[in-house]
Design a protein around this motif. Structure first.
Motif, PDB file in Angstrom:
ATOM      1  N   LEU A 133     -13.156  -9.055   4.895  1.00  0.00           N
ATOM      2  CA  LEU A 133     -12.944  -7.543   4.721  1.00  0.00           C
ATOM      3  C   LEU A 133     -14.268  -6.895   4.772  1.00  0.00           C
ATOM      4  O   LEU A 133     -15.475  -7.518   4.279  1.00  0.00           O
ATOM      5  CB  LEU A 133     -12.558  -7.411   3.001  1.00  0.00           C
ATOM      6  N   HIS A 180     -12.981   0.076   4.539  1.00  0.00           N
ATOM      7  CA  HIS A 180     -11.718   0.639   4.642  1.00  0.00           C
ATOM      8  C   HIS A 180     -11.955   1.944   5.645  1.00  0.00           C
ATOM      9  O   HIS A 180     -13.137   2.638   5.828  1.00  0.00           O
ATOM     10  CB  HIS A 180     -11.309   1.149   2.985  1.00  0.00           C
ATOM     11  N   GLU A 218      -2.996   5.805   1.696  1.00  0.00           N
ATOM     12  CA  GLU A 218      -4.007   4.869   1.444  1.00  0.00           C
ATOM     13  C   GLU A 218      -5.190   4.254   2.216  1.00  0.00           C
ATOM     14  O   GLU A 218      -4.726   4.207   3.529  1.00  0.00           O
ATOM     15  CB  GLU A 218      -3.715   3.568   0.502  1.00  0.00           C
ATOM     16  N   PRO A 219      -6.379   4.067   1.934  1.00  0.00           N
ATOM     17  CA  PRO A 219      -7.177   3.790   3.055  1.00  0.00           C
ATOM     18  C   PRO A 219      -6.613   2.428   3.532  1.00  0.00           C
ATOM     19  O   PRO A 219      -6.350   1.559   2.761  1.00  0.00           O
ATOM     20  CB  PRO A 219      -8.761   3.591   2.641  1.00  0.00           C
ATOM     21  N   LEU A 220      -6.913   1.898   4.625  1.00  0.00           N
ATOM     22  CA  LEU A 220      -6.659   0.630   5.521  1.00  0.00           C
ATOM     23  C   LEU A 220      -7.735  -0.142   5.288  1.00  0.00           C
ATOM     24  O   LEU A 220      -8.953   0.174   5.371  1.00  0.00           O
ATOM     25  CB  LEU A 220      -6.004   0.805   6.806  1.00  0.00           C
ATOM     26  N   ASP A 221      -7.505  -1.507   5.245  1.00  0.00           N
ATOM     27  CA  ASP A 221      -8.596  -2.511   5.366  1.00  0.00           C
ATOM     28  C   ASP A 221      -9.007  -2.799   6.736  1.00  0.00           C
ATOM     29  O   ASP A 221      -8.225  -2.904   7.815  1.00  0.00           O
ATOM     30  CB  ASP A 221      -7.900  -3.779   4.667  1.00  0.00           C
ATOM     31  N   GLU A 240      -9.594   5.116   7.972  1.00  0.00           N
ATOM     32  CA  GLU A 240      -8.195   5.820   8.167  1.00  0.00           C
ATOM     33  C   GLU A 240      -7.988   5.677   9.638  1.00  0.00           C
ATOM     34  O   GLU A 240      -8.908   5.540  10.462  1.00  0.00           O
ATOM     35  CB  GLU A 240      -8.308   7.285   7.621  1.00  0.00           C
ATOM     36  N   LYS A 283       0.773  -1.223  -0.076  1.00  0.00           N
ATOM     37  CA  LYS A 283      -0.215  -0.020  -0.085  1.00  0.00           C
ATOM     38  C   LYS A 283       0.760   1.159  -0.109  1.00  0.00           C
ATOM     39  O   LYS A 283       2.103   1.346   0.787  1.00  0.00           O
ATOM     40  CB  LYS A 283      -0.894   0.095   1.150  1.00  0.00           C
TER      41      LYS A 283
END
Length: 121
Positions: free
Chosen positions: A92, A95, A82-85, A97, A78
């Motif tokens: 999942l 997403h 970028e947004p995190l999972d 932050e 990543k």
């Protein structure tokens, strides 16, 4: 006690399935849809789950990992910003932050994957 267990064992010759009459009709089984009713799902609200915020990952061979030592840097998949999972029990959810709330890390959801919610109901 072993005598009672031995009496439960059957020989192939003792089993005779010809005496059972099974319906061999070729008709398809039709299951009628039950009327849709609202279900009380409050029971599920108390089931604990694990929420994980995954920064990034990297697939590498065991040999590459064995070469890593103190101070080694492994590049992840990543980019910065970028947004995190967000994962719930490994699946999942969406997403997010990272935020800080009362001196602790937290997360702010950016988006939720529709399929994560539709599989529940």
């Amino acid at each position: 006690m072993s005598d009672s267990l031995d009496s439960l064992n059957f020989d192939d010759d003792e089993l005779n399935f010809a005496q059972f009459h099974l319906d061999e009709s070729n008709e398809d089984i039709v299951i009628k849809d039950a009327p849709k009713t609202e279900r009380d799902l409050s029971f599920f609200k108390n089931i604990p789950v694990t929420v994980t915020l995954e920064v990034a990952s990297k697939e590498l061979s065991l040999g590459e990992l064995m070469k890593a030592g103190e101070g080694s840097v492994i590049e992840l998949d990543k980019l910065n910003g970028e947004p995190l999972d967000v994962k719930v029990n490994g699946s999942l959810l969406g997403h997010a932050e990272v935020v800080i709330v009362n001196e602790k890390y937290g997360l702010r959801l950016i988006d939720i994957i529709d399929s994560a919610l539709t599989t529940v109901g």
